[in-house]
Design a protein around this motif. Structure first.
Motif, PDB file in Angstrom:
ATOM      1  N   PRO A  11       0.976  -1.395  -0.179  1.00 41.28           N
ATOM      2  CA  PRO A  11      -0.129  -0.361   0.290  1.00 41.28           C
ATOM      3  C   PRO A  11       0.630   1.209   0.530  1.00 41.28           C
ATOM      4  N   GLN A  12       0.463   1.981  -1.095  1.00 36.47           N
ATOM      5  CA  GLN A  12       0.782   3.310  -0.247  1.00 36.47           C
ATOM      6  C   GLN A  12       1.226   3.881   1.017  1.00 36.47           C
ATOM      7  N   LEU A  13       2.089   4.684   1.094  1.00 37.51           N
ATOM      8  CA  LEU A  13       2.693   5.107   2.649  1.00 37.51           C
ATOM      9  C   LEU A  13       3.114   6.394   2.006  1.00 37.51           C
ATOM     10  N   ARG A  14       2.412   7.380   3.943  1.00 40.15           N
ATOM     11  CA  ARG A  14       3.029   8.496   3.656  1.00 40.15           C
ATOM     12  C   ARG A  14       4.729   9.310   3.233  1.00 40.15           C
ATOM     13  N   LYS A  15       4.794  10.509   3.352  1.00 35.92           N
ATOM     14  CA  LYS A  15       6.370  10.613   2.763  1.00 35.92           C
ATOM     15  C   LYS A  15       7.413   9.930   4.075  1.00 35.92           C
ATOM     16  N   ASP A  16       6.988  10.793   5.041  1.00 35.64           N
ATOM     17  CA  ASP A  16       7.585  10.105   6.235  1.00 35.64           C
ATOM     18  C   ASP A  16       7.514   8.708   6.414  1.00 35.64           C
ATOM     19  N   ALA A  17       6.594   7.977   6.436  1.00 35.58           N
ATOM     20  CA  ALA A  17       6.650   6.442   6.388  1.00 35.58           C
ATOM     21  C   ALA A  17       7.353   6.055   5.651  1.00 35.58           C
ATOM     22  N   GLU A  18       7.686   6.533   3.926  1.00 39.01           N
ATOM     23  CA  GLU A  18       7.973   6.044   3.847  1.00 39.01           C
ATOM     24  C   GLU A  18       9.795   6.249   4.107  1.00 39.01           C
ATOM     25  N   ARG A  19       9.658   7.823   4.121  1.00 41.73           N
ATOM     26  CA  ARG A  19      11.785   7.496   4.589  1.00 41.73           C
ATOM     27  C   ARG A  19      12.313   6.441   5.950  1.00 41.73           C
ATOM     28  N   ASN A  20      11.157   6.539   6.965  1.00 44.24           N
ATOM     29  CA  ASN A  20      11.433   5.745   7.880  1.00 44.24           C
ATOM     30  C   ASN A  20      11.868   3.961   7.272  1.00 44.24           C
ATOM     31  N   ARG A  21      11.156   3.810   6.105  1.00 46.86           N
ATOM     32  CA  ARG A  21      11.052   1.909   5.298  1.00 46.86           C
ATOM     33  C   ARG A  21      12.098   2.152   5.202  1.00 46.86           C
ATOM     34  N   ALA A  22      12.408   3.100   3.874  1.00 45.17           N
ATOM     35  CA  ALA A  22      13.777   2.808   3.187  1.00 45.17           C
ATOM     36  C   ALA A  22      15.067   3.327   4.763  1.00 45.17           C
ATOM     37  N   ARG A  23      14.946   4.218   5.428  1.00 44.59           N
ATOM     38  CA  ARG A  23      16.001   3.956   6.644  1.00 44.59           C
ATOM     39  C   ARG A  23      16.605   2.883   7.276  1.00 44.59           C
ATOM     40  N   ILE A  24      15.171   1.469   7.353  1.00 46.23           N
ATOM     41  CA  ILE A  24      15.732   0.548   8.508  1.00 46.23           C
ATOM     42  C   ILE A  24      16.139  -0.667   6.926  1.00 46.23           C
ATOM     43  N   LEU A  25      15.184  -0.345   6.193  1.00 40.53           N
ATOM     44  CA  LEU A  25      15.936  -1.778   5.322  1.00 40.53           C
ATOM     45  C   LEU A  25      17.119  -1.621   4.614  1.00 40.53           C
ATOM     46  N   ASP A  26      18.068   0.148   4.639  1.00 38.75           N
ATOM     47  CA  ASP A  26      18.883  -0.132   4.526  1.00 38.75           C
ATOM     48  C   ASP A  26      19.833   0.049   5.650  1.00 38.75           C
ATOM     49  N   ALA A  27      19.637   0.071   7.085  1.00 38.95           N
ATOM     50  CA  ALA A  27      20.216  -0.187   7.699  1.00 38.95           C
ATOM     51  C   ALA A  27      20.433  -1.854   8.560  1.00 38.95           C
ATOM     52  N   ALA A  28      19.203  -2.499   7.654  1.00 41.22           N
ATOM     53  CA  ALA A  28      18.906  -3.836   7.909  1.00 41.22           C
ATOM     54  C   ALA A  28      19.766  -4.264   6.938  1.00 41.22           C
ATOM     55  N   ARG A  29      19.891  -3.824   6.031  1.00 39.63           N
ATOM     56  CA  ARG A  29      21.170  -4.709   5.161  1.00 39.63           C
ATOM     57  C   ARG A  29      22.125  -4.322   5.386  1.00 39.63           C
ATOM     58  N   ALA A  30      22.876  -3.278   5.923  1.00 39.97           N
ATOM     59  CA  ALA A  30      24.394  -2.846   5.944  1.00 39.97           C
ATOM     60  C   ALA A  30      24.655  -4.226   7.365  1.00 39.97           C
ATOM     61  N   LEU A  31      23.899  -3.694   8.011  1.00 41.09           N
ATOM     62  CA  LEU A  31      24.160  -4.567   9.151  1.00 41.09           C
ATOM     63  C   LEU A  31      24.250  -6.481   8.923  1.00 41.09           C
ATOM     64  N   ILE A  32      23.339  -6.960   8.082  1.00 40.21           N
ATOM     65  CA  ILE A  32      23.337  -8.258   7.805  1.00 40.21           C
ATOM     66  C   ILE A  32      24.383  -9.268   6.437  1.00 40.21           C
ATOM     67  N   GLN A  33      25.524  -7.893   5.777  1.00 41.18           N
ATOM     68  CA  GLN A  33      26.233  -7.567   4.953  1.00 41.18           C
ATOM     69  C   GLN A  33      27.414  -7.978   6.347  1.00 41.18           C
ATOM     70  N   ASP A  34      28.187  -7.424   7.414  1.00 42.47           N
ATOM     71  CA  ASP A  34      28.439  -7.294   8.617  1.00 42.47           C
ATOM     72  C   ASP A  34      28.402  -9.129   9.414  1.00 42.47           C
ATOM     73  N   HIS A  35      27.423  -9.016  10.315  1.00 43.31           N
ATOM     74  CA  HIS A  35      27.070 -10.000  10.363  1.00 43.31           C
ATOM     75  C   HIS A  35      26.209 -11.350  10.392  1.00 43.31           C
ATOM     76  N   LEU A  37      22.253 -13.091   9.370  1.00 43.61           N
ATOM     77  CA  LEU A  37      21.003 -12.638   9.390  1.00 43.61           C
ATOM     78  C   LEU A  37      20.290 -12.514  11.317  1.00 43.61           C
ATOM     79  N   ASP A  38      21.296 -12.865  11.956  1.00 43.38           N
ATOM     80  CA  ASP A  38      21.073 -12.266  13.834  1.00 43.38           C
ATOM     81  C   ASP A  38      21.386 -11.427  14.127  1.00 43.38           C
ATOM     82  N   ILE A  39      20.471 -10.348  13.997  1.00 43.70           N
ATOM     83  CA  ILE A  39      20.268  -9.224  14.057  1.00 43.70           C
ATOM     84  C   ILE A  39      18.741  -9.274  14.956  1.00 43.70           C
TER      85      ILE A  39
END
Length: 226
Positions: A11-35, A37-39
């Motif tokens: 579903p379409q998200l508000r702009k601030d919600a979409e920004r938070n979602r993108a930040r969460i996914l970017d952070a998760a990708r970086a953590l997973i690359q280093d550590h 799936l145990d995050i």
């Protein structure tokens, strides 16, 4: 390609919600690359600079997060198998699929762990695997008919081969991230019939072996097992 892997449109998200979602996914990708799936949700929230409640609202479970992170990669993997299955030469198809699959996993630690069933995997990963398995079965049958694959190798040998090479990939990730190519070539030569190809790369030197698989014993000699 089949739509079975898909999870449907978001579903379409508000702009601030979409920004938070993108930040969460970017952070998760970086953590997973280093550590891997145990995050935790807490670690993701800290890295994304959002509240942990925000992470839980967007991704209530780890499976939901992993499905979102790896959806496109799993689509590519299924497409790679299907493309290989269309090649005229079945042995070239097997080689192409195996090398491209491991190249994709070498570039994405989380995808590798997801596919080998870390923490049980996800429904999305299992659906992707269920689409790949029939392609492998057909390729094995065609390679047998063409006399290019050893008669005593079957489709169910391939998941074990994948496990073996994933262990090499994990051990060598920091020391020599391309070393898996050499041992995939060894395995493929072992299951093929006919002429052998030259192996890529060089054998590890004794110091590398010590770092890769358990160091040295008290006598200074390299141990073959931890």
């Amino acid at each position: 390609m089949s739509d079975d892997v898909g999870t449907g449109q978001r579903p379409q998200l508000r702009k601030d919600a979409e920004r938070n979602r993108a930040r969460i996914l970017d952070a998760a990708r970086a953590l997973i690359q280093d550590h891997g799936l145990d995050i935790s949700h807490d670690e993701i929230a800290k890295a994304a600079h959002v509240g942990v409640g925000t992470v839980y609202r967007r991704f209530p479970t780890r499976e939901a997060l992993f499905d979102e992170l790896f959806y496109e990669e799993l689509e590519v993997l299924v497409a790679t198998a299907e493309t290989a299955g269309e090649l005229e030469d079945p042995w070239s198809a097997i080689r192409q699929f195996m090398f491209r699959m491991f190249e994709q996993q070498a570039a994405n630690r989380g995808l590798r762990e997801l596919l080998i069933g870390h923490r049980g995997g996800t429904d999305l990963a299992r659906r992707a695997q269920s689409q790949i398995e029939p392609v492998i079965t057909r390729l094995v049958a065609r390679a047998h008919t063409a006399g290019r694959l050893r008669a005593d190798i079957g489709p169910t040998d391939f998941p074990i081969i994948v496990e073996m090479l994933n262990a090499v990939m994990a051990a060598c990730r920091d020391e020599d991230p391309d070393l898996w190519r050499r041992y995939l070539a060894v395995v493929l030569d072992g299951i093929a019939t006919g002429r052998r190809r030259a192996l890529p790369g060089q054998p590890p030197d004794p110091e590398q072996i010590g770092r890769l698989i358990g160091g040295r014993g008290s006598d200074g000699r390299t141990r073959i097992a931890p």
